[in-house]
Design a protein around this motif. Structure first.
Motif, PDB file in Angstrom:
ATOM      1  N   VAL A 133      87.602  87.279  46.931  1.00 53.41           N
ATOM      2  CA  VAL A 133      88.285  86.053  47.541  1.00 53.41           C
ATOM      3  C   VAL A 133      87.200  84.855  47.441  1.00 53.41           C
ATOM      4  O   VAL A 133      87.759  83.832  47.365  1.00 53.41           O
ATOM      5  CB  VAL A 133      87.885  86.597  49.262  1.00 53.41           C
ATOM      6  CG1 VAL A 133      87.815  85.288  50.172  1.00 53.41           C
ATOM      7  CG2 VAL A 133      89.016  87.484  49.438  1.00 53.41           C
ATOM      8  N   ILE A 134      85.861  85.101  47.184  1.00 54.22           N
ATOM      9  CA  ILE A 134      85.219  84.264  46.652  1.00 54.22           C
ATOM     10  C   ILE A 134      85.467  83.355  45.186  1.00 54.22           C
ATOM     11  O   ILE A 134      85.705  82.228  45.372  1.00 54.22           O
ATOM     12  CB  ILE A 134      83.638  84.604  46.555  1.00 54.22           C
ATOM     13  CG1 ILE A 134      83.101  85.097  47.839  1.00 54.22           C
ATOM     14  CG2 ILE A 134      82.882  83.570  45.970  1.00 54.22           C
ATOM     15  CD1 ILE A 134      81.937  85.764  47.860  1.00 54.22           C
ATOM     16  N   ASP A 135      85.992  84.100  44.369  1.00 52.61           N
ATOM     17  CA  ASP A 135      86.369  83.494  43.110  1.00 52.61           C
ATOM     18  C   ASP A 135      87.598  82.832  43.288  1.00 52.61           C
ATOM     19  O   ASP A 135      87.920  81.900  42.755  1.00 52.61           O
ATOM     20  CB  ASP A 135      86.552  84.662  42.107  1.00 52.61           C
ATOM     21  CG  ASP A 135      85.281  84.981  41.356  1.00 52.61           C
ATOM     22  OD1 ASP A 135      84.234  84.574  41.653  1.00 52.61           O
ATOM     23  OD2 ASP A 135      85.421  86.182  40.873  1.00 52.61           O
ATOM     24  N   LYS A 136      88.666  83.321  43.932  1.00 51.19           N
ATOM     25  CA  LYS A 136      89.838  82.557  44.370  1.00 51.19           C
ATOM     26  C   LYS A 136      89.951  81.247  45.039  1.00 51.19           C
ATOM     27  O   LYS A 136      90.601  80.554  44.652  1.00 51.19           O
ATOM     28  CB  LYS A 136      90.935  83.645  44.869  1.00 51.19           C
ATOM     29  CG  LYS A 136      92.274  83.450  44.976  1.00 51.19           C
ATOM     30  CD  LYS A 136      92.855  83.368  43.264  1.00 51.19           C
ATOM     31  CE  LYS A 136      94.132  83.087  43.377  1.00 51.19           C
ATOM     32  NZ  LYS A 136      94.821  82.878  41.823  1.00 51.19           N
ATOM     33  N   SER A 137      88.998  81.285  46.169  1.00 56.86           N
ATOM     34  CA  SER A 137      88.839  80.397  47.030  1.00 56.86           C
ATOM     35  C   SER A 137      88.128  79.196  46.224  1.00 56.86           C
ATOM     36  O   SER A 137      87.842  78.025  46.701  1.00 56.86           O
ATOM     37  CB  SER A 137      88.053  80.528  48.429  1.00 56.86           C
ATOM     38  OG  SER A 137      87.010  81.119  48.221  1.00 56.86           O
ATOM     39  N   GLU A 138      87.101  79.437  45.322  1.00 56.16           N
ATOM     40  CA  GLU A 138      86.063  78.478  44.614  1.00 56.16           C
ATOM     41  C   GLU A 138      85.268  77.984  45.535  1.00 56.16           C
ATOM     42  O   GLU A 138      84.808  76.723  45.436  1.00 56.16           O
ATOM     43  CB  GLU A 138      86.897  77.583  43.873  1.00 56.16           C
ATOM     44  CG  GLU A 138      87.837  78.189  42.924  1.00 56.16           C
ATOM     45  CD  GLU A 138      88.523  76.864  42.000  1.00 56.16           C
ATOM     46  OE1 GLU A 138      88.473  75.543  42.282  1.00 56.16           O
ATOM     47  OE2 GLU A 138      88.960  77.345  40.759  1.00 56.16           O
TER      48      GLU A 138
END
Length: 350
Positions: A133-138
């Motif tokens: 989620v952290i990677d995808k949301s940036e």
């Protein structure tokens, strides 16, 4: 008069030709000057835009630095306050643990021999989902160490996580079913003892891991056969934690079990050890240098953490320990002088 003027102009041109000078053609010269002026103007306008962009970026960088400095200091203060509260109110914490222990001892799932493997596998799945989620949301993009790193490692992450969970759990479930051996003590454990045992078991895990990891990198055959899969990508994501073969992963588990056994950890401490260690391992491979991460909270660079391990994956050598930099320093496995990876706190002089 017109004829005389024309003769004078013609004579002037003839004079230039006779003297070896190139005759000036006013129209062509004007066009050349216009083109030269146009290209010069473009260069000036481009330089002006770059200076304006740089001037606009400077306040942003300064503001980001102020925010990061504040977040690091706040994280350190919270950590100190939490430790002070635990020391001050440890008797109350002990009472809570005693109540929790009395309840846990009655639960079939906690008494089961497979509780700790299931807890570890579940922790991995939950943490990987969070990092995805952290990677995808940036939302943490500006703290990413390798800014242009692709998300390629995530392509087969869930397939690998499923396979990892199955091949790790299945044999243990069979063994635990036929050879039950988990015996829970009647006594609870103090909060300070949990802190001591978990800290000690994680440091021992890192100690044992260093030597095995260094050995894998010291032999081309061992690296190619057992460890190269873990170094598939030079920029890490949290899912790289589970990119390894069976032997590589088994050694990691053995290091963890050895730390727990040597410390004589209470079942509560063992559970906390698994939860904390797995978080630290996934964080280590996430590729972020956020202000609240442990390597920025612990001062003086005493906790190696993400920047060093990211360097290790990027270049394939140096920094064979995961957490403490002591063994790397003792065995000369740090990066050359001037090329050391610095944490955000070190860059800010904290």
């Amino acid at each position: 008069a017109a004829a005389a003027a024309a003769a004078g102009v013609a004579g002037g041109h003839m004079g230039e030709i006779i003297m070896g000078a190139r005759p000036r053609i006013p129209e062509v010269a004007a066009v050349g000057e216009h083109r030269q002026g146009g290209s010069e103007g473009k260069r000036r306008r481009k330089g002006l835009r770059e200076r304006r962009a740089e001037a606009a970026a400077c306040p942003r960088r300064e503001e980001d630095a102020r925010v990061d400095r504040g977040l690091i200091i706040a994280s350190r203060v919270l950590a100190v306050v939490a430790l002070a509260a635990l020391v001050t109110y440890h008797r109350q914490a002990d009472a809570v643990l005693a109540t929790a222990w009395a309840w846990l001892r009655e639960q079939w799932w906690f008494r089961h021999d497979s509780w700790e493997p299931v807890l570890s596998t579940t922790s991995f799945q939950v943490y990987l989902l969070l990092w995805r989620v952290i990677d995808k949301s940036e939302i943490w993009a500006r703290w990413r160490i390798q800014k242009a790193s692709p998300e390629t490692p995530w392509v087969d992450a869930w397939e690998r996580a499923t396979n990892e969970g199955f091949w790790y759990l299945a044999p243990l479930l069979v063994i635990d079913y036929f050879f039950p051996r988990r015996i829970l003590p009647a006594e609870s454990v103090s909060a300070l003892t949990v802190l001591y045992q978990v800290t000690g078991s994680i440091l021992l895990y890192d100690f044992f891991f260093f030597f095995g990891h260094k050995l894998l990198h010291s032999s081309p055959w061992l690296f190619r056969t057992l460890h190269s899969r873990h170094h598939t990508h030079t920029s890490t994501r949290a899912c790289e934690t589970i990119r390894h073969n069976i032997a590589d992963g088994t050694y990691d588990v053995i290091c963890s079990i050895a730390g727990i056994r040597i410390m004589g950890s209470h079942p509560i401490s063992r559970s906390v050890h698994n939860i904390v260690l797995i978080w630290l391992i996934t964080e280590l491979h996430a590729g972020y240098d956020a202000p609240w991460m442990l390597h920025n909270i612990v001062p003086f660079g005493l906790w190696g953490g993400v920047p060093r391990h990211d360097y290790h994956h990027q270049f394939g050598h140096h920094y064979y320990g995961k957490f403490l930099p002591v063994l790397d320093k003792l065995f000369g496995d740090e990066a050359p002088k001037g090329k050391e990876p610095l944490s955000l706190a070190q860059k800010l002089g904290l």
